[in-house]
Design an enzyme around this catalytic site. Structure first.
Site, PDB file in Angstrom:
ATOM      1  N   GLY A 193       0.830  -1.198   0.000  1.00  0.00           N
ATOM      2  CA  GLY A 193       0.000   0.000   0.000  1.00  0.00           C
ATOM      3  C   GLY A 193       0.862   1.244   0.000  1.00  0.00           C
ATOM      4  O   GLY A 193       1.749   1.410  -0.834  1.00  0.00           O
ATOM      5  N   ASP A 194       0.603   2.137   0.956  1.00  0.00           N
ATOM      6  CA  ASP A 194       1.386   3.373   1.062  1.00  0.00           C
ATOM      7  C   ASP A 194       2.339   3.344   2.241  1.00  0.00           C
ATOM      8  O   ASP A 194       2.764   4.385   2.729  1.00  0.00           O
ATOM      9  CB  ASP A 194       0.443   4.566   1.184  1.00  0.00           C
ATOM     10  CG  ASP A 194      -0.441   4.459   2.425  1.00  0.00           C
ATOM     11  OD1 ASP A 194      -0.606   3.329   2.935  1.00  0.00           O
ATOM     12  OD2 ASP A 194      -0.959   5.502   2.874  1.00  0.00           O
TER      13      ASP A 194
END
Length: 410
Positions: A326-327
């Site tokens: 993800g981030d």
């Protein structure tokens, strides 16, 4: 184990043996033929001498004149080079005998035993046999002939050996030298793996054909080696690519989660062994879900790539940037000399991320922002999992403190 012999030596020995056997055979045949011819000639000569003595000694025999007979034998024996001569009367009584004086020795004994030859002639008067003339040839003539023949054979053997030596050198130049070059070339190819080398043409057709076959074999080996090298290079490239893909995130180029956790565990182990420190940064992009919702995943992916690039620019080359998913990003600070250095690196990373805005195709600009959690080994965890959990908690604390302070931040 039999000691190997050089081809040049074998050729010389074979040629010398064949030449010596042929020379000895020819010398023996010529010697026997010469002795037989000389014996036949000597026998005929002795018969003529015997008849000459018989004719000359008729009067002396009729009158039994021993002195005249001895004088006649002396003159003829010395003049004709005979060994001895005698006149034997009909009753077996010797009228006269003469033997040429010669120094005693092994030559005389050997010639008398091996080459004794004689002839007899009858002295007749009015058809009645009165006496018999016996003459003996000089056997030393045969012994001398045999010696000269042996000397000739020895000289021939010497000249033959010299000739064979010269011929062997020519053979060595035309046969042995190309074979030695082939052997040296083969050894060099084997030791240096120089499959591009080629043998030059040879003057002997068989050796030239062998060189051509060897060059063709080298060409095949060279082609196979080139093919193997191409396969090896392709495998190495594929292996490097697979290794890079296994160790790095396909989107951002940062280290993959598995590889980062492995490096973090190794760094913690080394730090524990030497009593050092390891720093860990847990990073999360601020309001990343809003970017995906408002601008789409393509812009979100672009933003993640920009974050990864700026994170790598904000740390040392020895530090490792990874993406957990993800981030979420992580940074391994190794080595870490002082605990406060980790906080300083976190600030540098934040400044690097905020250096510039991200320009969108629509003309809108985004200003990236991150929240950073810091964990230090061994202060904040005894192993890699503990450090990740602690840094994750610190990151969320930092995110809560930043939330609401700057609404324009991504």
């Amino acid at each position: 184990m039999m000691t190997p012999v050089s081809l040049s030596s074998l050729l010389q020995r074979a040629q010398l043996r064949v030449a010596l056997v042929a020379l000895l055979a020819v010398g023996a045949v010529l010697t026997l033929a010469s002795v037989a011819y000389l014996r036949s000639t000597t026998l005929r000569n002795l018969e003529l001498v015997g008849r000459s003595i018989a004719y000359s000694a008729e009067a002396a025999v009729v009158f039994r004149d021993a002195d005249a007979s001895l004088e006649l034998l002396h003159q003829i024996v010395e003049r004709e080079g005979l060994s001895a001569a005698r006149i034997v009367l009909g009753g077996g009584q010797t009228l006269a005998t003469y033997r040429r004086a010669r120094p005693p020795g092994w030559q005389l004994q050997l010639s008398e035993r091996l080459f004794a030859i004689g002839a007899r002639s009858v002295i007749e008067v009015e058809g009645r046999s009165l006496a018999q003339v016996e003459v003996e040839g000089d056997g030393t003539v045969f012994l001398s002939l045999l010696g000269w023949c042996m000397a000739g054979v020895a000289l021939g053997m010497l000249l033959t050996a010299l000739g064979i030596r010269l011929v062997s050198r020519r053979l060595e130049h035309s046969i042995v030298a190309p074979l030695r070059a082939l052997s040296a070339h083969t050894r060099a190819v084997r030791e240096q793996r120089a499959y591009a080398r080629r043998l030059p043409p040879a003057a002997v057709s068989e050796i030239d054909a062998l060189s051509a076959d060897f060059n063709a074999l080298l060409a095949e080996v060279q082609a196979h080696e080139a093919e193997l090298l191409r396969h090896q290079e392709a495998l190495r490239t594929d292996n490097d690519s697979l290794s890079f893909q296994a160790q790095h995130d396909a989107l951002t180029g940062a280290c993959s989660r598995a590889y980062f956790e492995e490096c973090l565990a190794d760094a913690v182990t080394r730090a524990g062994q030497r009593g050092g420190r390891v720093g860990l940064l847990f990073i999360d992009a601020d309001k990343f879900k809003r970017v995906n919702d408002e601008h789409g995943h393509e812009i979100g992916d672009r933003l993640l790539c920009v974050l990864a690039e700026r994170l790598r620019a904000g740390v040392r080359e020895s530090d490792l940037v990874g993406r957990l998913g993800g981030d979420e990003f992580v940074v391994l600070i190794d080595p870490l000399r002082h605990a406060e250095d980790a906080q300083r690196v976190a600030e540098q990373v934040q400044q690097s991320v905020r250096q510039g805005r991200v320009q969108l195709a629509s003309g809108e600009e985004l200003r990236p922002g991150i929240s950073v959690g810091v964990a230090i080994y061994p202060d904040d965890g005894a192993d890699a999992d503990a450090l990740l959990r602690y840094a994750d908690v610190e990151m969320y604390r930092h995110k809560l403190r930043q939330r609401g302070n700057d609404p324009a931040r991504v």
